[in-house]
Design a protein around this motif. Structure first.
Motif: not given
Length: 472
Positions: A289-307, A309-314
């Motif tokens: 439910e985050q904006s693109a900017e907040d979503m990207l910040r939330g994915c910054a600490q994830l490993r590439p595959n997990a990130a 997966a977050e991109y796809r769901a978003w």
């Protein structure tokens, strides 16, 4: 400093964790979620792929014709530089395939939306899905889902409606489709119109907009507080009709006799997207439910595959057009980390993002990222994509990536970043970094001087930073 370019020179913008934390992270990892099963009655993937092949048979036929007639070295596919089939080419294809020019154009547009054809300039070439069309069911289903995602482009919207109203309906249709999927049968259009109106009202409320009665200066309902009927009911009916007809044209639903029903393909696609949203909601990041900017910040600490997966769901929770616009907006910001991550998310979007990425090639801050994205999209190996950049563009990208490391990474990571520079020596790197004009040059050089263990090199870097700061 070395002139050898590592095999994977792209910086992984993820904060490295201490080795001592690795066992603890493994122990705290959530148990793997079992693979979800589609709703009862959903056809098997092979059967769904057969339905998609049947629905896209005309598009695949035109794509194969284009492969033979308009391949590399043969121009004339388009006339306007916007992938619109030229009149001469449409007439030629119609004559050779025994179809009307109008049908050729329709199949051409469908093939483009499904990723069966890729247009570059005035030439066309087959997409990778066409190569795998007869043997890979997953490629066929991905192609159909790409078409499904682009339903609003399949049919032109009716004239006389404000673009904002059209955008609201496009944004609200995922909820309408979800209702159709849960209903598992025909739904009256009146019920869908009521649901659409509710969702559009929610969208306007989220933006703090007040609906006004036509021809008055008063908010809707002011003269008659007891009347609950919104003023926007009437204009939404033709837009809902357009949306349902467009979705029917791509094979997602059947529409007639005052009701709509999802096809097996449409029901499966909506279920897949709902499942992706549920996975994101249950994930540790949960950025759905985050904006693109907040979503990207939330994915910054994830490993590439997990990130990814977050991109796809978003992305699954949004119309692809608005999602791409939001990601590019985040890339235009001051945070270089978000710039790199935004283009990683755009790689997940794939072909639908190509026009928007091409549109930002002339923006200096985004140009290197866009050129790399387009090179990979055109089939160049990611390890070789950096070769499309000029020396100046590669240096600009090196500074921008270093700025991301300086802001979000650790000192050893910034020192290791030296190895990814195209210059063979530090003096050459400093000379070209000074000349490239990146707005973060001084901060990057100061951070690098503070991090580097070699006193002589650190002194040279500090001197370069001072020269840039004073304009020398």
């Amino acid at each position: 400093m070395t002139s050898r370019i590592p095999r994977d020179s792209r910086l992984r913008l993820v904060r490295p964790r201490p080795l001592a934390a690795a066992p603890r992270a493994v122990n705290q990892r959530r148990p793997r979620r079992p693979a979800p099963r589609p709703p009862e009655g959903t056809p098997a993937p092979a059967e769904l792929a057969g339905m998609a092949r049947t629905g896209l048979a005309g598009a695949a036929r035109v794509a194969r014709w284009a492969d033979a007639a308009l391949g590399p070295g043969r121009a004339g596919a388009t006339a306007d530089g916007k992938a619109t089939l030229s009149d001469a080419t449409a007439e030629r294809a119609a004559a050779e395939l025994g179809l009307s020019a109008a049908q050729i154009r329709a199949d051409w547009d469908t093939a483009r939306l499904a990723g069966l054809i890729e247009v570059h300039g005035d030439s066309a070439r087959p997409g990778w899905r066409l190569r795998a069309w007869d043997r890979d069911d997953s490629a066929v289903l991905r192609g159909w889902v790409a078409l499904f995602d682009a339903w609003s482009l399949a049919c032109p919207e009716p004239d006389g409606h404000e673009p904002a109203a059209v955008a609201e309906v496009v944004s609200a249709m995922p909820q309408v489709l979800s209702f159709l999927q849960l209903s598992a049968g025909p739904v009256p259009v009146e019920q869908l119109l009521d649901l659409l109106q509710q969702r559009v009202t929610e969208l306007r409320t989220e933006r703090c907009e007040v609906a006004y009665e036509p021809g008055t200066g008063q908010p809707a309902g002011t003269p008659r507080p007891a009347d609950p009927a919104p003023a926007e009911d009437a204009p939404l009916a033709p837009l809902l009709d357009w949306a349902l007809r467009a979705l029917a044209s791509v094979g997602a639903l059947t529409y007639g006799d005052g009701q709509a029903t999802l096809t097996p393909l449409g029901s499966w696609a909506v279920w897949v997207k709902l499942e992706q949203i549920c996975v994101a909601a249950q994930s540790p990041a949960g950025n759905i439910e985050q904006s693109a900017e907040d979503m990207l910040r939330g994915c910054a600490q994830l490993r590439p595959n997990a990130a990814r997966a977050e991109y796809r769901a978003w992305l699954a929770a949004r119309p692809v057009g608005s999602a791409v616009t939001e990601l590019i907006g985040a890339a235009r910001g001051d945070d270089a980390l978000l710039r790199g991550l935004a283009f990683e998310a755009l790689r997940v979007v794939g072909a639908p993002a190509e026009p928007d990425v091409r549109a930002v090639v002339d923006e200096p801050a985004l140009r290197p990222y866009a050129l790399l994205w387009l090179a990979e999209h055109d089939g160049i190996d990611p390890e070789d994509a950096h070769e499309v950049l000029t020396r100046e563009e590669a240096t600009w990208l090196w500074v921008d990536t270093a700025a991301a490391v300086a802001d979000h990474g650790e000192a050893p990571m910034l020192v290791r970043h030296l190895e990814s520079a195209v210059q063979p020596t530090v003096p050459q790197l400093l000379d070209e970094v000074r000349a490239v004009g990146h707005p973060r040059t001084v901060q990057v050089l100061v951070a690098l001087a503070a991090a580097h263990p070699d006193p002589a090199l650190a002194k040279a870097v500090r001197r370069a930073a001072f020269q840039v700061h004073t304009g020398g």
